[in-house]
Design a protein around this motif. Structure first.
Motif, PDB file in Angstrom:
ATOM      1  N   HIS A 136       0.840  -1.202   0.000  1.00 34.15           N
ATOM      2  CA  HIS A 136       0.000   0.000   0.000  1.00 34.15           C
ATOM      3  C   HIS A 136       0.874   1.251   0.000  1.00 34.15           C
ATOM      4  O   HIS A 136       0.619   2.203  -0.770  1.00 34.15           O
ATOM      5  CB  HIS A 136      -0.913  -0.014   1.221  1.00 34.15           C
ATOM      6  CG  HIS A 136      -1.687   1.255   1.417  1.00 34.15           C
ATOM      7  ND1 HIS A 136      -2.899   1.511   0.808  1.00 34.15           N
ATOM      8  CD2 HIS A 136      -1.399   2.372   2.165  1.00 34.15           C
ATOM      9  CE1 HIS A 136      -3.332   2.705   1.159  1.00 34.15           C
ATOM     10  NE2 HIS A 136      -2.442   3.251   1.981  1.00 34.15           N
ATOM     11  N   ARG A 156       1.040   3.937  -3.011  1.00 32.11           N
ATOM     12  CA  ARG A 156       0.576   5.303  -2.746  1.00 32.11           C
ATOM     13  C   ARG A 156       1.702   6.325  -2.810  1.00 32.11           C
ATOM     14  O   ARG A 156       1.451   7.527  -2.699  1.00 32.11           O
ATOM     15  CB  ARG A 156      -0.052   5.352  -1.350  1.00 32.11           C
ATOM     16  CG  ARG A 156      -1.340   4.551  -1.218  1.00 32.11           C
ATOM     17  CD  ARG A 156      -2.543   5.390  -1.471  1.00 32.11           C
ATOM     18  NE  ARG A 156      -2.669   6.479  -0.496  1.00 32.11           N
ATOM     19  CZ  ARG A 156      -3.565   7.456  -0.570  1.00 32.11           C
ATOM     20  NH1 ARG A 156      -4.392   7.487  -1.603  1.00 32.11           N
ATOM     21  NH2 ARG A 156      -3.632   8.393   0.353  1.00 32.11           N
ATOM     22  N   ARG A 195      -8.065   0.605   6.441  1.00 32.61           N
ATOM     23  CA  ARG A 195      -7.946   1.691   7.436  1.00 32.61           C
ATOM     24  C   ARG A 195      -6.590   1.643   8.126  1.00 32.61           C
ATOM     25  O   ARG A 195      -5.955   2.684   8.355  1.00 32.61           O
ATOM     26  CB  ARG A 195      -9.064   1.583   8.463  1.00 32.61           C
ATOM     27  CG  ARG A 195     -10.448   1.960   7.947  1.00 32.61           C
ATOM     28  CD  ARG A 195     -11.514   1.650   8.981  1.00 32.61           C
ATOM     29  NE  ARG A 195     -11.245   2.296  10.254  1.00 32.61           N
ATOM     30  CZ  ARG A 195     -11.619   1.816  11.439  1.00 32.61           C
ATOM     31  NH1 ARG A 195     -12.285   0.671  11.513  1.00 32.61           N
ATOM     32  NH2 ARG A 195     -11.333   2.469  12.539  1.00 32.61           N
ATOM     33  N   ARG A 244      -3.776   2.976   5.898  1.00 27.56           N
ATOM     34  CA  ARG A 244      -3.719   4.441   5.829  1.00 27.56           C
ATOM     35  C   ARG A 244      -3.064   5.044   7.061  1.00 27.56           C
ATOM     36  O   ARG A 244      -2.479   6.137   6.994  1.00 27.56           O
ATOM     37  CB  ARG A 244      -5.127   4.995   5.624  1.00 27.56           C
ATOM     38  CG  ARG A 244      -5.674   4.684   4.226  1.00 27.56           C
ATOM     39  CD  ARG A 244      -7.146   4.987   4.098  1.00 27.56           C
ATOM     40  NE  ARG A 244      -7.618   4.749   2.730  1.00 27.56           N
ATOM     41  CZ  ARG A 244      -8.901   4.603   2.401  1.00 27.56           C
ATOM     42  NH1 ARG A 244      -9.852   4.676   3.341  1.00 27.56           N
ATOM     43  NH2 ARG A 244      -9.237   4.389   1.148  1.00 27.56           N
ATOM     44  N   GLU A 257       0.500   5.987   6.913  1.00 29.19           N
ATOM     45  CA  GLU A 257       0.830   7.256   6.259  1.00 29.19           C
ATOM     46  C   GLU A 257       0.858   8.409   7.260  1.00 29.19           C
ATOM     47  O   GLU A 257       1.138   9.555   6.890  1.00 29.19           O
ATOM     48  CB  GLU A 257      -0.189   7.557   5.165  1.00 29.19           C
ATOM     49  CG  GLU A 257      -0.266   6.512   4.067  1.00 29.19           C
ATOM     50  CD  GLU A 257      -1.336   6.832   3.034  1.00 29.19           C
ATOM     51  OE1 GLU A 257      -1.396   8.008   2.609  1.00 29.19           O
ATOM     52  OE2 GLU A 257      -2.122   5.936   2.673  1.00 29.19           O
TER      53      GLU A 257
END
Length: 757
Positions: free
Chosen positions: A230, A234, A288, A291, A294
């Protein structure tokens, strides 16, 4: 106890904190963490009652044909010294073994290592850390080249997101959980654990944003590969930090592995989702959590759950994410170590493993052996180059003849327990402990009573690298000696037995030459060296003073990755450790972030051996959830803490195998917890007796139904009960982590059979 309140440490887990004990055993917090319920329970029981009411060993004991006989300390030390010399001469250096515990002080760990490995020449020297925390150290070594943790408990308070992998701090580390984790109301918490634990319940009650990822057992690395994919997809990677801090070849290999492998959400989430849970629900939760990586500040913690499941590679997979995002070296960023045993971090630093020397030097390296010999003032040929045994292999080895056990219960906590108990019947077991333990009395031959926590002084090293000093707050009412005094007494008695004998004055001997000397009356041993190495100043009771031993340890640490200096590089003195809340070696945090133009490097075993970090590429077998390769019906999860409404009170007492206190709260029989869907399929009802079995053994216990355990999994606590339910009759000593030798006890497969009422 004196009228004056006294400061000491609460040492019932790897947190270790300052407390003040007042008359009657009342405890109040002195340090920043507070006092946990286990510590408060212990002090109240031991210091408010008649000491004769506590089940203690009151004098040394010797097994005779007529039963146990009380003997004097002088005679007991004679017996131990004679046994060591006789078995060593007849069977060789490797006939001896030492198994320690994370409740020993740093001084006793250092001296036991120096005695058994240095002077007696056995590398069969292990501890509880090899069964619980070693893979945390292994993961750090795989990525950074040394085992030392780099974060602090304060980082929990600064974080935007906190991840717990296989860790239940609400039960195991309640002070950190209450004062650090729960007080950070802004951070989102993620708990990666197959079962719904007390930690999940309390965090979700605090904050509905809390994410529980009940992944299939063995899926931690696969989950972390999803996170890495991920982040790469991203563009949420700190490429500048990776370029400055990570070996470029390992970075390229890691990126290729993650981006070309089946690690997207759609490909990987179905593999780690337990049966009965909708894949879309798990996908939503994992996304979730992705993220959250990040975020500006992320803190992670791994504990025994991941250590005993996917091992060093699992911990390394978490550290990969910290490197990928630059989440280290600043407040609120890093991986925090929390240990179950209070001094387990010291066991790691002292190299309690059959292939390690002090400060994690490698036994296989001749230069490391020479350095260890220099630290111990021995000729280099005295360091035995033959690799010792993994602790898990003690059960199956024919090499052992004499086993020293310090403060722990191998009659309960060894894998392959049935075979291990049979093996102990053939050994001379010298058992050093405070508390009367009927299980170990079945196997021990000599019992040496040692001092308890509140009677012992010494240094403890906790999970954030903090060195603290435990003060003795009363003298023992019985004939109990400290571990340090016992080791020194045995060493010097052996020196007396050798009657001034000295080994040949040569520059070096081969391993065969040394073995020949051992067989000829222990001719490799030096009476003078033994006497000098273990002759320390003592107090009025004959107990060794801490300061000269600490000064020896501090001097020995110089030049290593964990040199015992403060954040400014100043050597840490015992006075520093005894003041305030102790001192963190290396300062509050290591690997402090530097400017964008500076290259980052990390120490290896030696501080001067600087290098870049390396992404760890997990082996293929560690990327397969257990459910995909089960030969049996279930994966058995074991751990601390019960389940259900009556468990919380019992959990207060469940420490130190409940020999220190808590036996009155033992349940009649521990229950195995089964998901209702699995129970319905097998025809199991609540409280029905069931049999768990595999190729190693079987046990019978009642079943309880709980949605908090996912399908395909069972949960059974390893805390004692009156029925003698021992999960370790089902765990294997063969399946170990290749880097540390820690047995992967939670990769245990079993069948469940309901028994007729």
């Amino acid at each position: 106890m004196a009228d004056k309140a006294k400061k000491t440490l609460c040492t019932f887990c790897g947190v270790v904190d300052q407390v003040t004990v007042e008359d009657g055993g009342r405890v109040r917090a002195t340090g920043s963490l507070g006092v946990c319920v286990k510590g408060a329970h212990y002090f109240q029981k031991h210091l408010s009652a008649d000491p004769t009411e506590v089940a203690r060993f009151t004098s040394p004991l010797l097994r005779t044909p007529y039963g146990w006989e009380q003997i004097s300390w002088d005679y007991a030390i004679d017996m131990v010294a004679d046994t060591v010399l006789a078995d060593r001469q007849e069977f060789g250096r490797d006939a001896l073994a030492c198994y320690g515990v994370g409740q020993m002080t740093l001084e006793s760990l250092w001296l036991a290592k120096k005695f058994f490995q240095g002077h007696l020449g056995t590398n069969n020297i292990c501890s509880n850390a090899e069964q619980c925390l070693a893979n945390n150290a292994g993961g750090h070594e795989l990525v950074f080249g040394n085992e030392g943790p780099f974060a602090a408990y304060d980082d929990y308070r600064e974080a935007d997101a906190v991840f717990f992998y296989g860790h239940n701090p609400a039960i195991n580390h309640p002070t950190v959980f209450q004062r650090y984790v729960r007080r950070n109301r802004d951070a989102v918490k993620v708990v990666v654990d197959p079962r719904r634990t007390a930690t999940v319940e309390r965090l979700q009650a605090d904050d509905p944003r809390t994410i529980h990822l009940p992944v299939r057992s063995g899926s931690d690395i696969l989950l972390n590969m999803i996170f890495a994919r991920h982040l790469l997809d991203r563009g949420a990677v700190d490429r500048d930090y990776v370029a400055r801090a990570v070996d470029p070849d390992s970075a390229d290999a890691f990126v290729r592995m993650v981006t070309r492998g089946p690690y997207s959400l759609d490909e990987a989430v179905p593999r780690l989702t337990p049966a009965g849970m909708p894949v879309e629900e798990m996908r939503s939760r994992v996304l979730r959590a992705c993220r959250l990586w990040e975020s500006e500040r992320v803190v992670t913690t791994s504990s025994v759950g991941i250590n005993q499941t996917v091992g060093s590679s699992g911990v390394a997979s978490i550290l990969n994410l910290h490197l990928l995002t630059g989440q280290l070296g600043a407040p609120g960023r890093g991986h925090v170590r929390l240990a179950g045993q209070s001094n387990a971090s010291a066991e790691l630093a002292m190299g309690y493993s059959g292939r390690l020397l002090p400060f994690r030097m490698r036994l296989s390296d001749p230069e490391h052996r020479a350095r260890a010999a220099e630290l111990w003032k021995l000729p280099a040929w005295r360091i035995n180059p033959a690799q010792g045994l993994p602790v898990a292999s003690f059960a199956t080895s024919e090499r052992l003849r004499t086993l020293f056990v310090f403060g722990t219960n191998p009659a309960r906590n060894f894998p392959n327990l049935a075979q291990w108990r049979e093996r102990m019947m053939d050994l001379c077991v010298i058992y050093v402990d405070s508390y009367y333990n009927p299980e170990m009395l079945e196997y021990a031959d000599i019992v040496l009573p040692c001092r308890t926590k509140h009677e012992t002084s010494g240094v403890f090293l906790n999970g954030e690298r903090r060195l603290q000093y435990m003060e003795a707050i009363e003298e023992p009412p019985f004939e109990a000696w400290s571990d340090v005094r016992i080791v020194c007494a045995v060493a010097r008695r052996i020196a007396e037995r050798l009657a001034g004998a000295e080994p040949p004055d040569v520059a070096g001997l081969s391993e065969d030459d040394v073995d020949a000397l051992v067989a000829r009356g222990n001719g490799d041993l030096s009476a003078r060296a033994l006497d000098e190495a273990f002759r320390y100043p003592v107090d009025e009771y004959g107990e060794v003073l801490s300061e000269p031993v600490w000064e020896e340890i501090q001097a020995a640490s110089r030049g290593f990755y964990n040199e015992f200096c403060d954040g400014t590089g100043r050597p840490i003195t015992l006075a520093d450790i005894r003041s305030g809340e102790g001192v963190q070696w290396g300062g509050e945090r290591r690997y402090t972030r530097t400017g964008p133009d500076e290259e980052v490097s990390f120490p290896g075993v030696f501080a001067a051996d600087r290098h870049r970090a390396r992404f760890h590429l997990p082996p293929p077998e560690r990327l397969v959830p257990f459910g995909e390769r089960n030969d049996r019906q279930f994966v058995l999860i074991t751990g601390r803490g019960g389940m259900g409404p009556t468990a919380r009170r019992r959990d207060v007492a469940m420490f130190n195998s409940a020999t220190a206190t808590g036996e009155a709260l033992w349940p009649a029989a521990n229950s195995v917890y089964v998901n209702p869907a699995d129970a319905g399929r097998l025809g199991v009802t609540s409280a029905q007796r069931v049999r768990l079995s595999n190729d190693l053994g079987s046990l019978v216990c009642p079943a309880e139904l709980s949605d908090d355990v996912p399908r395909g999994h069972l949960y059974l606590t390893f805390h004692p009960d009156h029925a003698g339910t021992h999960p370790n009759v089902l765990t294997s000593s063969d399946h170990c982590d290749p880097h540390t030798w820690q047995p992967l006890l939670k990769d245990t497969q079993v069948d469940l059979e309901p028994l007729p009422s």
